[in-house]
Design a protein around this motif. Sequence first.
Motif, short mmCIF file in Angstrom:
data_model
loop_
_atom_site.label_atom_id
_atom_site.label_comp_id
_atom_site.label_asym_id
_atom_site.label_seq_id
_atom_site.Cartn_x
_atom_site.Cartn_y
_atom_site.Cartn_z
N UNK A 69 79.69 101.54 86.37
CA UNK A 69 80.84 100.65 87.13
C UNK A 69 81.53 100.18 86.35
N UNK A 70 80.93 100.18 84.65
CA UNK A 70 81.43 99.20 83.91
C UNK A 70 81.03 99.45 82.98
N UNK A 71 81.63 98.96 81.16
CA UNK A 71 80.91 99.62 80.48
C UNK A 71 79.78 98.84 79.59
N UNK A 72 78.90 99.85 78.81
CA UNK A 72 78.02 99.76 78.67
C UNK A 72 77.74 98.53 77.11
N UNK A 73 76.58 97.44 77.70
CA UNK A 73 77.32 96.92 75.90
C UNK A 73 75.92 97.49 75.52
N UNK A 74 75.75 97.86 73.97
CA UNK A 74 74.96 97.86 73.50
C UNK A 74 74.71 97.20 72.19
N UNK A 75 73.87 96.25 71.67
CA UNK A 75 73.73 95.29 70.84
C UNK A 75 72.50 95.63 69.76
N UNK A 76 73.09 96.39 68.31
CA UNK A 76 71.60 96.34 67.40
C UNK A 76 72.02 95.12 66.33
N UNK A 77 70.98 94.75 65.97
CA UNK A 77 70.10 93.07 65.44
C UNK A 77 69.77 94.13 63.90
N UNK A 91 79.62 88.09 79.92
CA UNK A 91 81.05 87.29 79.82
C UNK A 91 82.47 88.00 79.90
N UNK A 92 81.54 89.49 79.64
CA UNK A 92 82.48 91.10 78.62
C UNK A 92 83.34 91.07 80.22
N UNK A 93 84.34 91.41 80.52
CA UNK A 93 84.72 92.31 81.45
C UNK A 93 84.52 93.57 81.67
N UNK A 94 83.62 93.64 81.90
CA UNK A 94 83.26 95.48 81.72
C UNK A 94 83.65 96.26 82.47
N UNK A 95 84.12 95.32 83.95
CA UNK A 95 84.06 96.19 84.59
C UNK A 95 85.56 97.22 84.60
N UNK A 96 86.02 96.49 83.90
CA UNK A 96 87.54 97.37 82.74
C UNK A 96 87.25 98.42 81.94
N UNK A 97 85.93 99.19 82.24
CA UNK A 97 86.65 100.12 81.11
C UNK A 97 85.10 100.86 81.75
N UNK A 98 85.11 101.15 82.71
CA UNK A 98 84.09 102.49 83.63
C UNK A 98 83.71 103.13 82.25
N UNK A 99 82.50 103.69 82.91
CA UNK A 99 82.07 105.07 81.71
C UNK A 99 82.23 104.95 80.39
N UNK A 100 82.34 103.60 80.25
CA UNK A 100 82.27 103.53 78.45
C UNK A 100 81.29 102.72 78.04
N UNK A 101 81.75 102.34 76.52
CA UNK A 101 79.98 101.70 75.37
C UNK A 101 81.12 100.86 74.46
N UNK A 102 80.99 99.78 74.33
CA UNK A 102 80.97 98.35 73.34
C UNK A 102 79.61 98.96 72.50
N UNK A 103 80.05 98.89 71.26
CA UNK A 103 78.50 98.12 70.54
C UNK A 103 79.22 97.49 69.65
N UNK A 104 77.86 96.54 69.30
CA UNK A 104 78.35 95.21 69.15
C UNK A 104 76.81 95.72 67.33
N UNK A 105 77.65 94.75 66.36
CA UNK A 105 76.26 95.03 65.06
C UNK A 105 76.33 93.83 64.88
N UNK A 106 74.84 93.36 64.52
CA UNK A 106 74.75 92.17 63.91
C UNK A 106 73.85 92.29 62.56
N UNK A 107 74.30 91.37 61.58
CA UNK A 107 73.64 91.94 60.70
C UNK A 107 73.57 90.51 60.09
N UNK A 108 72.07 90.06 60.23
CA UNK A 108 71.31 88.54 59.17
C UNK A 108 71.59 88.36 58.29
N UNK A 109 72.84 87.69 57.45
CA UNK A 109 72.53 88.09 56.11
C UNK A 109 71.43 86.44 55.43
N UNK A 110 71.73 85.74 56.56
CA UNK A 110 70.05 84.43 56.21
C UNK A 110 70.06 83.31 56.88
N UNK A 111 68.95 83.43 57.34
CA UNK A 111 68.36 82.25 58.61
C UNK A 111 67.95 80.87 57.83
#
Length: 247
Positions: A66-74, A108-128
């Motif tokens: 029904x909407x976009x899948x969100x994939x998070x890589x950390x 919070x993302x309006x995923x329903x606007x993008x059916x059968x799709x994927x949004x990829x979010x890459x997060x690089x922690x440089x310093x903690x």
Amino acid sequence: MSRRTEYVSMEGLRVDGRRPNEIRDVEIELGLLDRAEGSCFFALGNTKVLAAVYGPHETAWKRSQDGAAIVVTLNAASFSSGERRKGKTMERKEVEMCNTLRRTLESNVSTHLFPNSQIEIYLQVLQEDGGTLAVCLNAASLALMDAGIPMDDFLTACTSGCIDGTSMTDLNQLEENAGGPQMPVAILHTSQKVALLQMDSRIAVDTFEEVFKAGVAGCDKAFVEMDHAIRSHTKQLLESRGIVFNN
């Protein structure tokens, strides 16, 4: 005999010189990565994260969605933290954080606007240096805006806590290691709905309310910085295309 750390001085100052209700200095840069649809470098004190967004694009496999899948890589750089990174324990921690990030952003993302799709979010922690989850959320939120991904509201996050009876906004690593309760909070600014609230220990109701208020106050302060950054960035993009608005 080791001397006990004083987290709040008689003058009401924390170890790093802040008042209990103050957040650390914020540094934001948007649009850093040319190959990403959106990107953001977000620093809160010495905690620094780089976020990149790719998509939405069609998934490699066909499925009813029904909407976009969100994939998070950390990923966290081996030099990002003073603590030793212990294989499976650290991997489990990062997997749990990825799941929390995905669920919070997905709400919070309006995923329903993008059916059968994927949004990829890459997060690089440089310093903690404390508040890593909150900084990742803020960086991802701005990177999604930079990518032009529609969202229901403006999401901001902050980690609050309580040490020796004092509620604190935006804990650094030393304060997180003090052993007191910690509360990562994410707020949708316009609706004031709670997108995320985590507790790692049991606390009295009165203390909970104070710590929660400290977290919300931190989110509001982060919003001021984030809103200014995205508006300035958008204005620069428009001006680079010859569109000028007179204030």
